[in-house]
Write a protein that holds these residues in place. Structure first.
Motif, PDB file in Angstrom:
ATOM      1  N   LYS A  19       0.796  -1.151  -0.015  1.00  0.00           N
ATOM      2  CA  LYS A  19       0.071  -0.156  -0.053  1.00  0.00           C
ATOM      3  C   LYS A  19       0.807   1.255   0.096  1.00  0.00           C
ATOM      4  O   LYS A  19       1.592   1.477   0.943  1.00  0.00           O
ATOM      5  N   HIS A  20       0.666   1.945  -0.996  1.00  0.00           N
ATOM      6  CA  HIS A  20       1.423   3.385  -1.144  1.00  0.00           C
ATOM      7  C   HIS A  20       0.728   4.127   0.102  1.00  0.00           C
ATOM      8  O   HIS A  20      -0.236   4.190   0.336  1.00  0.00           O
ATOM      9  N   PHE A  28      10.237   0.171   7.574  1.00  0.00           N
ATOM     10  CA  PHE A  28      10.529  -1.408   7.344  1.00  0.00           C
ATOM     11  C   PHE A  28      11.588  -1.560   6.229  1.00  0.00           C
ATOM     12  O   PHE A  28      12.447  -2.308   6.124  1.00  0.00           O
ATOM     13  N   ALA A  29      11.477  -0.661   5.250  1.00  0.00           N
ATOM     14  CA  ALA A  29      12.215  -0.669   4.010  1.00  0.00           C
ATOM     15  C   ALA A  29      13.424  -0.386   4.510  1.00  0.00           C
ATOM     16  O   ALA A  29      14.650  -0.859   3.793  1.00  0.00           O
ATOM     17  N   ARG A  30      13.995   0.573   5.147  1.00  0.00           N
ATOM     18  CA  ARG A  30      15.232   0.924   5.558  1.00  0.00           C
ATOM     19  C   ARG A  30      16.058  -0.371   6.427  1.00  0.00           C
ATOM     20  O   ARG A  30      17.110  -0.738   6.393  1.00  0.00           O
ATOM     21  N   ARG A  31      14.933  -0.959   7.510  1.00  0.00           N
ATOM     22  CA  ARG A  31      15.482  -1.846   8.248  1.00  0.00           C
ATOM     23  C   ARG A  31      15.967  -3.248   7.539  1.00  0.00           C
ATOM     24  O   ARG A  31      16.810  -3.862   7.836  1.00  0.00           O
ATOM     25  N   PRO A  39       6.658  -0.013  -2.131  1.00  0.00           N
ATOM     26  CA  PRO A  39       6.207  -0.970  -0.712  1.00  0.00           C
ATOM     27  C   PRO A  39       5.838  -2.284  -1.489  1.00  0.00           C
ATOM     28  O   PRO A  39       5.202  -2.533  -2.473  1.00  0.00           O
ATOM     29  N   VAL A  40       6.314  -3.273  -0.593  1.00  0.00           N
ATOM     30  CA  VAL A  40       5.678  -4.798  -1.167  1.00  0.00           C
ATOM     31  C   VAL A  40       5.105  -5.141   0.354  1.00  0.00           C
ATOM     32  O   VAL A  40       5.333  -4.837   1.469  1.00  0.00           O
TER      33      VAL A  40
END
Length: 121
Positions: A19-20, A28-31, A39-40
């Motif tokens: 969800k954009h 989450f993406a950074r981690r 986003p996935v």
């Protein structure tokens, strides 16, 4: 139900478009090293049904009052003996019903559902 990223990797679940605008995505993406603009997400429903059931039962087991459940199962078994067949959306023998020797008892509390298979001797 949420899966950890470790579970997603262990089960090799396929990713779908996320969800954009989800405010949690950038952290989450950074981690985990994902692109912040793409986003996935992963769906728990992608698990094999038996494994999903095992995970759910393991997660709720500590919160189940065994005495209450035993009383509810006893009441349901008595009802099954009286009714002989319990209509159900699930399939047991391919006829859409569980026969008394292999009965599904569906217990709900809010959004939590538990299915117990009871063998009547």
């Amino acid at each position: 139900m949420l899966l950890s990223y470790e579970q997603v990797r262990a089960y090799e679940l396929p990713a779908t478009e996320g969800k954009h605008g989800d405010p949690r995505w950038s952290a989450f993406a950074r981690r985990y090293g994902f692109g912040p603009a793409c986003p996935v997400q992963w769906e728990a429903e992608a698990l094999k049904p038996a494994e999903l059931q095992r995970l759910v039962l393991a997660a709720v087991a500590p919160y189940v009052d065994r005495d209450v459940l035993a009383r509810q199962v006893a009441v349901s078994v008595d009802q099954v003996r009286e009714d002989a067949v319990v209509p159900c959306r699930c399939q047991s023998s391919g006829h859409g019903h569980f026969q008394p020797s292999s009965t599904a008892i569906i217990w709900s509390s809010g959004s939590t559902h538990m299915v117990c298979h009871v063998r009547i001797l």
